[in-house]
Design a protein around this motif. Structure first.
Motif, PDB file in Angstrom:
ATOM      1  N   VAL A 241      52.692  95.120 -21.354  1.00 35.83           N
ATOM      2  CA  VAL A 241      53.482  96.335 -21.120  1.00 35.83           C
ATOM      3  C   VAL A 241      53.360  97.293 -22.299  1.00 35.83           C
ATOM      4  CG1 VAL A 241      55.817  97.184 -20.838  1.00 35.83           C
ATOM      5  CG2 VAL A 241      55.070  95.241 -19.528  1.00 35.83           C
ATOM      6  N   THR A 242      53.361  96.740 -23.533  1.00 33.36           N
ATOM      7  CA  THR A 242      53.209  97.621 -24.700  1.00 33.36           C
ATOM      8  C   THR A 242      51.843  98.295 -24.701  1.00 33.36           C
ATOM      9  OG1 THR A 242      54.516  95.976 -25.853  1.00 33.36           O
ATOM     10  CG2 THR A 242      53.587  97.722 -27.168  1.00 33.36           C
TER      11      THR A 242
ATOM     12  N   ILE B 299      53.157  92.049 -24.421  1.00 35.20           N
ATOM     13  CA  ILE B 299      51.971  92.704 -24.984  1.00 35.20           C
ATOM     14  C   ILE B 299      51.301  93.591 -23.938  1.00 35.20           C
ATOM     15  CG2 ILE B 299      49.657  92.280 -25.873  1.00 35.20           C
ATOM     16  CD1 ILE B 299      50.701  89.933 -27.360  1.00 35.20           C
TER      17      ILE B 299
ATOM     18  N   ASP C  39      63.080 103.105 -31.202  1.00 35.08           N
ATOM     19  CA  ASP C  39      62.625 102.101 -32.160  1.00 35.08           C
ATOM     20  C   ASP C  39      63.765 101.187 -32.580  1.00 35.08           C
ATOM     21  OD1 ASP C  39      60.092 103.011 -32.083  1.00 35.08           O
ATOM     22  OD2 ASP C  39      60.238 104.249 -33.878  1.00 35.08           O
TER      23      ASP C  39
ATOM     24  N   MET D 239      59.253 109.407 -29.339  1.00 36.18           N
ATOM     25  CA  MET D 239      58.124 108.606 -29.824  1.00 36.18           C
ATOM     26  C   MET D 239      58.526 107.130 -29.959  1.00 36.18           C
ATOM     27  SD  MET D 239      55.786 110.855 -30.178  1.00 36.18           S
ATOM     28  CE  MET D 239      54.491 110.579 -31.382  1.00 36.18           C
ATOM     29  N   ILE D 240      57.534 106.272 -29.756  1.00 41.24           N
ATOM     30  CA  ILE D 240      57.776 104.823 -29.855  1.00 41.24           C
ATOM     31  C   ILE D 240      56.756 104.247 -30.821  1.00 41.24           C
ATOM     32  CG2 ILE D 240      57.613 102.654 -28.592  1.00 41.24           C
ATOM     33  CD1 ILE D 240      58.567 104.100 -26.144  1.00 41.24           C
ATOM     34  N   ARG D 241      57.204 103.311 -31.664  1.00 40.90           N
ATOM     35  CA  ARG D 241      56.263 102.591 -32.524  1.00 40.90           C
ATOM     36  C   ARG D 241      55.856 101.315 -31.807  1.00 40.90           C
ATOM     37  NH1 ARG D 241      56.798 104.574 -38.064  1.00 40.90           N
ATOM     38  NH2 ARG D 241      58.689 105.745 -37.865  1.00 40.90           N
ATOM     39  N   PRO D 242      54.625 101.201 -31.300  1.00 39.60           N
ATOM     40  CA  PRO D 242      54.242 100.003 -30.524  1.00 39.60           C
ATOM     41  C   PRO D 242      54.241  98.732 -31.367  1.00 39.60           C
ATOM     42  CG  PRO D 242      52.358 101.442 -30.859  1.00 39.60           C
ATOM     43  CD  PRO D 242      53.535 102.191 -31.342  1.00 39.60           C
ATOM     44  N   VAL D 243      54.232  98.872 -32.686  1.00 43.43           N
ATOM     45  CA  VAL D 243      54.140  97.664 -33.504  1.00 43.43           C
ATOM     46  C   VAL D 243      55.402  96.815 -33.362  1.00 43.43           C
ATOM     47  CG1 VAL D 243      55.066  98.585 -35.654  1.00 43.43           C
ATOM     48  CG2 VAL D 243      53.322  96.835 -35.737  1.00 43.43           C
ATOM     49  N   ILE D 244      56.550  97.435 -33.023  1.00 44.09           N
ATOM     50  CA  ILE D 244      57.800  96.655 -32.946  1.00 44.09           C
ATOM     51  C   ILE D 244      57.771  95.657 -31.780  1.00 44.09           C
ATOM     52  CG2 ILE D 244      60.292  96.821 -32.692  1.00 44.09           C
ATOM     53  CD1 ILE D 244      60.086  99.586 -34.023  1.00 44.09           C
ATOM     54  N   PRO D 245      57.534  96.117 -30.533  1.00 47.63           N
ATOM     55  CA  PRO D 245      57.430  95.117 -29.454  1.00 47.63           C
ATOM     56  C   PRO D 245      56.261  94.161 -29.647  1.00 47.63           C
ATOM     57  CG  PRO D 245      56.959  97.329 -28.641  1.00 47.63           C
ATOM     58  CD  PRO D 245      57.532  97.486 -30.003  1.00 47.63           C
ATOM     59  N   LEU D 246      55.180  94.626 -30.275  1.00 44.89           N
ATOM     60  CA  LEU D 246      54.044  93.719 -30.481  1.00 44.89           C
ATOM     61  C   LEU D 246      54.406  92.600 -31.452  1.00 44.89           C
ATOM     62  CD1 LEU D 246      51.010  96.153 -30.591  1.00 44.89           C
ATOM     63  CD2 LEU D 246      51.566  94.488 -28.841  1.00 44.89           C
ATOM     64  N   LEU D 247      55.150  92.934 -32.511  1.00 42.18           N
ATOM     65  CA  LEU D 247      55.582  91.890 -33.448  1.00 42.18           C
ATOM     66  C   LEU D 247      56.537  90.919 -32.760  1.00 42.18           C
ATOM     67  CD1 LEU D 247      56.171  93.459 -36.965  1.00 42.18           C
ATOM     68  CD2 LEU D 247      54.527  91.743 -36.270  1.00 42.18           C
ATOM     69  N   THR D 248      57.462  91.478 -31.947  1.00 39.88           N
ATOM     70  CA  THR D 248      58.351  90.602 -31.175  1.00 39.88           C
ATOM     71  C   THR D 248      57.543  89.623 -30.341  1.00 39.88           C
ATOM     72  OG1 THR D 248      59.834  92.488 -30.991  1.00 39.88           O
ATOM     73  CG2 THR D 248      60.293  90.596 -29.593  1.00 39.88           C
TER      74      THR D 248
ATOM     75  N   ARG E 160      51.485 103.593 -36.357  1.00 42.31           N
ATOM     76  CA  ARG E 160      51.110 104.465 -35.256  1.00 42.31           C
ATOM     77  C   ARG E 160      52.302 104.724 -34.334  1.00 42.31           C
ATOM     78  NH1 ARG E 160      46.258 103.035 -31.211  1.00 42.31           N
ATOM     79  NH2 ARG E 160      46.668 104.650 -29.675  1.00 42.31           N
TER      80      ARG E 160
ATOM     81  N   THR F   6      52.005 101.315 -22.773  1.00 36.40           N
ATOM     82  CA  THR F   6      52.649 102.422 -23.487  1.00 36.40           C
ATOM     83  C   THR F   6      51.641 103.127 -24.391  1.00 36.40           C
ATOM     84  OG1 THR F   6      54.553 100.989 -23.541  1.00 36.40           O
ATOM     85  CG2 THR F   6      54.673 102.969 -24.855  1.00 36.40           C
ATOM     86  N   VAL F   7      50.803 102.311 -25.056  1.00 39.54           N
ATOM     87  CA  VAL F   7      49.824 102.906 -25.972  1.00 39.54           C
ATOM     88  C   VAL F   7      48.801 103.713 -25.202  1.00 39.54           C
ATOM     89  CG1 VAL F   7      48.053 102.371 -27.663  1.00 39.54           C
ATOM     90  CG2 VAL F   7      50.164 101.074 -27.646  1.00 39.54           C
TER      91      VAL F   7
ATOM     92  N   LEU G 221      60.498 100.357 -22.804  1.00 38.47           N
ATOM     93  CA  LEU G 221      59.105 100.811 -22.775  1.00 38.47           C
ATOM     94  C   LEU G 221      58.785 101.513 -21.459  1.00 38.47           C
ATOM     95  CD1 LEU G 221      57.521  97.636 -24.378  1.00 38.47           C
ATOM     96  CD2 LEU G 221      57.616  99.893 -25.391  1.00 38.47           C
TER      97      LEU G 221
ATOM     98  N   PRO H 141      55.984 106.976 -22.497  1.00 39.43           N
ATOM     99  CA  PRO H 141      55.170 107.123 -21.276  1.00 39.43           C
ATOM    100  C   PRO H 141      56.017 107.507 -20.071  1.00 39.43           C
ATOM    101  CG  PRO H 141      55.585 104.835 -21.716  1.00 39.43           C
ATOM    102  CD  PRO H 141      56.225 105.586 -22.838  1.00 39.43           C
TER     103      PRO H 141
ATOM    104  N   VAL I  29      53.423 106.474 -30.515  1.00 44.08           N
ATOM    105  CA  VAL I  29      52.879 106.983 -29.253  1.00 44.08           C
ATOM    106  C   VAL I  29      53.997 107.686 -28.501  1.00 44.08           C
ATOM    107  CG1 VAL I  29      51.125 105.205 -29.089  1.00 44.08           C
ATOM    108  CG2 VAL I  29      53.354 104.825 -28.081  1.00 44.08           C
TER     109      VAL I  29
ATOM    110  N   GLU J  35      63.591  95.127 -23.138  1.00 40.66           N
ATOM    111  CA  GLU J  35      62.443  95.739 -23.826  1.00 40.66           C
ATOM    112  C   GLU J  35      61.540  96.458 -22.829  1.00 40.66           C
ATOM    113  OE1 GLU J  35      60.451  94.142 -27.070  1.00 40.66           O
ATOM    114  OE2 GLU J  35      62.388  94.488 -28.006  1.00 40.66           O
TER     115      GLU J  35
END
Lengths: 98, 165
Positions: free
Chosen positions: A47-48, A45, B5, A1-10, B116, A51-52, B49, B121, B118, B45
């Motif tokens: 690419v993230t 953003i 993460d 699992m990946i938390r998308p908030v981390i790359p988005l904050l970056t 959240r 992922t979502v 991803l 992918p 996900v 990164e």
């Protein structure tokens, strides 16, 4: 699992730093570097977002943005060299506007 | 926190730190070299991803070509070796707009995505991306090639010497 908030904050921080750089720097080459930072934040953003949403559209657009950035740097470099040849100085706040 | 993460956080910190160095250093050439670190971190990164092809294109075009062009620009405009104290404009407006942008975007992302998670992918390999481009995005792809040609011609015209035929 990946938390998308981390790359988005970056990406948010990179975009903010890029904005800061564009407004703060007066050397045209450094302004161009800051613009690259902003473009990269947008790529991250996109690419993230892929992922979502589990699809590929964002990566396709990332490639398009990279190509446009390459074209932009080429033209930007030519403009900077032209400016340097005319004025011997590439500070953006000393460019006459008339 | 999964392994992905932790790695994303670490690489993200490297990217942000190097980006700060790009906008704060007083050495023109070092700004370009810090930019390499930032762009490389962003490529990592992308790999984390699972955007594999985008990561390699990032390394090839950005780290390979764009940074070299920028360093060329630094050299051709006779940048001094050593610190240049006159690189910056007043701090106030830049800090205001930069901090505002950062705070606004960060709040938005944290608000929307908070905790959240996900699934990892499928890898965005060259094959899958190629199929996506040539199935759905052929027209933008062709328009981009025309744009590249126009930029090339524009750069040549702009950098020709005055009076040369």
């Amino acid at each position: 699992m990946i938390r998308p908030v981390i790359p988005l904050l970056t990406a948010a921080l990179l975009f903010a730093i890029g904005t800061y750089g564009v407004l703060r720097r007066r050397n045209a080459v450094l302004v161009l570097m800051s613009v690259e930072l902003m473009l990269n934040a947008v790529n991250l953003i996109l690419v993230t977002g892929d992922t979502v949403r589990q699809q590929l559209t964002g990566q396709v657009f990332t490639l398009f943005v990279i190509v446009i950035a390459a074209a932009e740097v080429g033209v930007g470099l030519a403009l900077i060299l032209r400016l340097f040849r005319l004025r011997a100085n590439i500070n953006v706040d000393e460019v006459p506007l008339d | 926190m999964t392994v992905s993460d932790v790695l994303l956080t670490a690489v993200g910190l490297v990217a942000v730190g190097a980006a700060l160095a790009v906008v704060m250093t007083e050495h023109l050439v070092r700004a370009g070299l810090w930019l390499v670190v930032t762009l490389g971190a962003i490529a990592v990164e992308f790999l984390l991803l699972r955007a594999e092809f985008a990561a390699w294109v990032q390394v090839l075009i950005y780290v390979g070509a764009v940074v070299v062009l920028l360093l060329f620009a630094v050299m051709l405009t006779r940048a001094p070796i050593g610190p240049s104290p006159d690189l910056d404009r007043p701090l106030g407006p830049a800090l205001l707009v930069g901090a505002g942008t950062g705070l606004g975007l960060s709040t938005l992302f944290v608000w929307v995505f908070a905790d959240r998670q996900v699934a990892v992918p499928e890898t965005g390999s060259a094959q899958r991306l190629g199929e996506a481009i040539f199935a759905d995005w052929v027209l933008p792809f062709e328009v981009l090639s025309v744009l590249l040609l126009a930029a090339l011609i524009g750069a040549i015209v702009l950098s020709r010497r005055e009076g040369a035929s």
